[in-house]
Design a protein around this motif. Structure first.
Motif, mmCIF file in Angstrom:
data_model
loop_
_atom_site.group_PDB
_atom_site.id
_atom_site.type_symbol
_atom_site.label_atom_id
_atom_site.label_comp_id
_atom_site.label_asym_id
_atom_site.label_seq_id
_atom_site.Cartn_x
_atom_site.Cartn_y
_atom_site.Cartn_z
ATOM 1 N N VAL A 80 4.796 8.133 2.139
ATOM 2 C CA VAL A 80 6.240 7.934 2.009
ATOM 3 C C VAL A 80 6.494 6.570 1.382
ATOM 4 N N ASP A 81 7.375 6.527 0.391
ATOM 5 C CA ASP A 81 7.715 5.244 -0.222
ATOM 6 C C ASP A 81 9.176 5.238 -0.648
ATOM 7 N N MET A 82 9.699 4.051 -0.850
ATOM 8 C CA MET A 82 11.080 3.868 -1.292
ATOM 9 C C MET A 82 11.217 4.286 -2.763
ATOM 10 N N ARG A 83 12.271 5.004 -3.086
ATOM 11 C CA ARG A 83 12.510 5.440 -4.454
ATOM 12 C C ARG A 83 13.253 4.356 -5.242
ATOM 13 N N ASN A 84 12.670 3.974 -6.404
ATOM 14 C CA ASN A 84 13.275 2.970 -7.307
ATOM 15 C C ASN A 84 13.593 1.669 -6.575
ATOM 16 N N LEU A 106 8.211 -1.286 10.782
ATOM 17 C CA LEU A 106 8.108 -1.184 12.239
ATOM 18 C C LEU A 106 8.622 0.169 12.721
ATOM 19 N N ARG A 107 9.787 0.572 12.225
ATOM 20 C CA ARG A 107 10.369 1.841 12.667
ATOM 21 C C ARG A 107 9.588 3.037 12.124
ATOM 22 N N ALA A 108 9.018 2.894 10.941
ATOM 23 C CA ALA A 108 8.189 3.972 10.412
ATOM 24 C C ALA A 108 6.969 4.187 11.303
ATOM 25 N N GLY A 109 6.371 3.088 11.751
ATOM 26 C CA GLY A 109 5.233 3.186 12.655
ATOM 27 C C GLY A 109 5.604 3.852 13.969
ATOM 28 N N ASP A 110 6.774 3.493 14.504
ATOM 29 C CA ASP A 110 7.247 4.113 15.753
ATOM 30 C C ASP A 110 7.480 5.611 15.562
ATOM 31 N N SER A 111 8.102 5.983 14.444
ATOM 32 C CA SER A 111 8.392 7.394 14.174
ATOM 33 C C SER A 111 7.109 8.209 14.058
ATOM 34 N N TRP A 118 -0.193 7.565 12.823
ATOM 35 C CA TRP A 118 0.004 6.118 12.776
ATOM 36 C C TRP A 118 -0.001 5.693 11.310
ATOM 37 N N ILE A 119 0.440 4.466 11.042
ATOM 38 C CA ILE A 119 0.385 3.954 9.670
ATOM 39 C C ILE A 119 -1.064 3.605 9.364
ATOM 40 N N HIS A 120 -1.659 4.383 8.478
ATOM 41 C CA HIS A 120 -3.059 4.156 8.126
ATOM 42 C C HIS A 120 -3.197 3.091 7.037
ATOM 43 N N LYS A 121 -2.257 3.091 6.098
ATOM 44 C CA LYS A 121 -2.278 2.093 5.021
ATOM 45 C C LYS A 121 -0.852 1.700 4.656
ATOM 46 N N TYR A 122 -0.686 0.443 4.262
ATOM 47 C CA TYR A 122 0.565 -0.034 3.670
ATOM 48 C C TYR A 122 0.359 -0.066 2.160
ATOM 49 N N ILE A 123 1.231 0.630 1.429
ATOM 50 C CA ILE A 123 1.089 0.715 -0.017
ATOM 51 C C ILE A 123 2.357 0.184 -0.655
ATOM 52 N N ASP A 125 5.765 -0.717 -1.098
ATOM 53 C CA ASP A 125 6.960 -0.439 -0.308
ATOM 54 C C ASP A 125 6.859 0.937 0.362
ATOM 55 N N GLY A 126 5.631 1.370 0.625
ATOM 56 C CA GLY A 126 5.411 2.655 1.277
ATOM 57 C C GLY A 126 4.271 2.594 2.272
ATOM 58 N N VAL A 127 4.052 3.721 2.948
ATOM 59 C CA VAL A 127 2.976 3.815 3.929
ATOM 60 C C VAL A 127 2.275 5.154 3.801
ATOM 61 N N MET A 128 1.058 5.206 4.322
ATOM 62 C CA MET A 128 0.300 6.450 4.371
ATOM 63 C C MET A 128 -0.084 6.729 5.812
ATOM 64 N N ALA A 129 0.085 7.977 6.239
ATOM 65 C CA ALA A 129 -0.267 8.390 7.597
ATOM 66 C C ALA A 129 -1.203 9.589 7.520
ATOM 67 N N VAL A 130 -2.000 9.773 8.576
ATOM 68 C CA VAL A 130 -2.999 10.842 8.592
ATOM 69 C C VAL A 130 -2.985 11.558 9.938
ATOM 70 N N TRP A 131 -3.071 12.874 9.889
ATOM 71 C CA TRP A 131 -3.332 13.693 11.082
ATOM 72 C C TRP A 131 -4.704 14.332 10.893
ATOM 73 N N ILE A 132 -5.580 14.231 11.892
ATOM 74 C CA ILE A 132 -6.910 14.832 11.830
ATOM 75 C C ILE A 132 -6.895 16.114 12.658
ATOM 76 N N HIS A 133 -7.276 17.241 12.029
ATOM 77 C CA HIS A 133 -7.187 18.546 12.670
ATOM 78 C C HIS A 133 -8.560 19.054 13.094
ATOM 79 N N ASP A 134 -8.537 20.083 13.917
ATOM 80 C CA ASP A 134 -9.751 20.789 14.295
ATOM 81 C C ASP A 134 -10.242 21.575 13.091
ATOM 82 N N SER A 135 -11.426 21.251 12.598
ATOM 83 C CA SER A 135 -11.927 21.880 11.373
ATOM 84 C C SER A 135 -12.118 23.380 11.538
#
Length: 206
Positions: A80-84, A106-111, A118-123, A125-135
């Protein structure tokens, strides 16, 4: 790790892993006598003695650190990142801009935390999050709902934040999600290890 450090990395267990009572939702560096909770089991981590002065022949095999942690897992990646945002903020006061982004991160991390990630990376003006599933089980309906609710929460939070800051333009975010297999591994140097995900699944979300 190849420098002798030990990390607890939870790859998406159902009950979670805890270090000294705190949820290990990101890799946690372990220290001697740390209290670990794995499901219903409580254990004490005992760090092996410092073997930096021993020769290779003197180091027991059981004490040799893992050179590389690497797994192939089914994951969902959200970016997710800010547009323009960069163009629009060139004329903004630096103090207001700093406060705005600090609050948004801060609020993105809480959400994300509420919905199992969780926030895996800060990019920028954006962030990357990951969900790990049962393969083996794939992505369950419950996990999919978590991701969709996280997206909704991020959009709502961004809209509410715009009302709190004196901005001449609305805040808008772009969100990309991709699910598939990726390599989950430790990268970086000995002093600055980084837990990351690599593969087309990640690239597709970005």
């Amino acid at each position: 790790m190849d420098n002798g450090d030990f990390y607890l990395i939870d790859l998406g267990s159902r009950n979670g892993s805890f270090v000294n009572g705190r949820w290990a939702n990101i890799p946690v560096k372990l220290r001697n006598q740390d209290q670990l909770t794995l499901g219903q089991t409580n254990v004490t981590f005992c760090s092996p003695p410092d073997n930096s002065q021993l020769t290779d022949l003197e180091v027991p095999k059981t004490l040799l650190p893992t050179a590389l942690l690497q797994f192939r897992r089914l994951i969902s990646v959200l970016v997710v990142d800010m547009r323009n945002f960069t163009k629009k903020t060139r004329q903004m006061d630096e103090v207001i801009l700093s406060e705005l982004m600090s609050c948004w991160f801060l609020r993105a991390g809480d959400s994300l935390g509420v919905h199992g990630s969780w926030i895996h990376k800060y990019i920028g003006d954006g962030v990357m999050a990951v969900w790990i599933h049962d393969s083996h089980g794939g992505v369950s309906q419950k996990e999919l709902i978590k991701i969709l609710r996280a997206i909704n929460a991020l959009q709502s939070m961004t809209g509410e934040l715009w009302k709190q800051f004196p901005l001449p333009f609305p805040l808008r975010v772009g969100i990309g999600v991709n699910t598939g297999y990726a390599i989950v591994k430790n990268t970086g140097s000995n002093n600055h290890p980084e837990y990351t995900h690599q593969g087309d699944t990640v690239n597709g979300a970005i």
